[in-house]
Design an enzyme around this catalytic site. Structure first.
Site, PDB file in Angstrom:
ATOM      1  N   GLU A   1       2.499  -6.223   7.382  1.00 17.74           N
ATOM      2  CA  GLU A   1       1.643  -5.236   8.035  1.00 17.74           C
ATOM      3  C   GLU A   1       1.835  -5.192   9.554  1.00 17.74           C
ATOM      4  OE1 GLU A   1      -0.469  -6.323   4.201  1.00 17.74           O
ATOM      5  OE2 GLU A   1       0.650  -7.389   5.756  1.00 17.74           O
TER       6      GLU A   1
ATOM      7  N   ALA B   1       0.838  -1.197   0.000  1.00 14.02           N
ATOM      8  CA  ALA B   1       0.000   0.000   0.000  1.00 14.02           C
ATOM      9  C   ALA B   1       0.877   1.253   0.000  1.00 14.02           C
ATOM     10  CB  ALA B   1      -0.910  -0.006   1.220  1.00 14.02           C
TER      11      ALA B   1
ATOM     12  N   GLY C   1      -0.096  -5.455   0.267  1.00  9.90           N
ATOM     13  CA  GLY C   1      -1.126  -5.487  -0.765  1.00  9.90           C
ATOM     14  C   GLY C   1      -0.662  -6.154  -2.039  1.00  9.90           C
TER      15      GLY C   1
END
Length: 255
Positions: A129, A61, A106
């Site tokens: 993440e 991301a 992502g």
């Protein structure tokens, strides 16, 4: 445009194009959903390749964009984020991810949306993440566990570690490893071969497998049964069986 759809010989290539690392910002997510839905609709697209270029698939991301979002903003955005990836996962045609370089966060979640993954020897995949105090939010906790099993998925998600191509192959995270400069050609060849196949039967096979993974076996068997019987109404089934009887196996032409 940050994502493009290029179509040739029945194969649609969803090409990420947001240098230098193909960070998946909101605009890219929305564009990805738009083109996945277009690939679904188009009759000239019979199989799909997801590709980020020779050097990187997608490094995750856009962290700077996400940092500026508060809880309320992400509550409003989280569904759209997932929907953009789900649109790729639900393309009712064979989909292969051609992974070079980084496929993180992502980017890894996008590769998970494909039916098959071909990685370059230089590929590095992971769900980092947790290192940001987060968890995967675009399907990673669900699709990764379904692909590699819950304990392996938890290892990757809990630690946030990256895995190189060979370990990814051992884990079942990718399906084939080739030289980096061969990744797209191999992925395109896989897609092009299936693009010559019976489109409705391929759709039936994909939906039956995917539905079965998401539900109980009795429901999965009912989906399989209905599709299996329904295919007897198609021209491709008539052509395939006639070719088998008259010419032997594997010689039917479905286009």
């Amino acid at each position: 445009m940050t994502v493009n759809l290029e179509v040739a010989d029945g194969v649609g290539t969803l090409r990420l194009d947001r240098p230098p690392m193909n960070a998946l910002d909101v605009a890219t997510q929305d564009r990805l959903k738009e083109l996945a839905e277009e690939a679904t609709r188009r009759d000239d697209v019979r199989a799909v390749v997801i590709y980020g270029g020779e050097k990187v698939f997608a490094a995750g991301a856009d962290i700077k964009e996400m940092q500026a979002m508060d809880h309320t903003a992400m509550v409003l955005r989280a569904r759209a984020l997932q929907d953009s990836f789900t649109a790729v996962a639900r393309i009712p045609k064979p989909v292969v991810a051609a992974v070079t370089g980084y496929a993180l966060g992502g980017g890894c979640e996008l590769a998970l949306c494909a039916d098959y993954r071909i990685a370059g020897e230089n590929a590095k995949l992971g769900q980092p993440e947790i290192l940001l105090g987060l968890i995967p939010g675009a399907g990673g906790t669900q699709r990764l566990a379904r692909l590699v099993g819950p304990s392996r998925a938890k290892d990757l998600i809990f630690t946030g570690r990256m895995v190189k191509a060979e370990e990814a192959l051992t884990l079942g995270l990718v399906d084939r490893v080739v030289a980096p400069d061969e990744v797209y050609a191999e992925a395109h060849a896989w897609a092009a071969k299936l693009a010559q196949g019976p489109a409705i039967a391929l759709r039936a096979a994909k939906e039956s497998v995917d539905t079965g993974l998401e539900t109980d076996i009795d429901t999965g068997l009912a989906v399989e049964r209905n599709w299996f019987a329904g295919l007897f109404a198609t021209e491709d089934r008539e052509r395939g069986m006639r070719s088998f009887v008259e010419e032997g196996p594997g010689k039917a032409k479905f286009l």
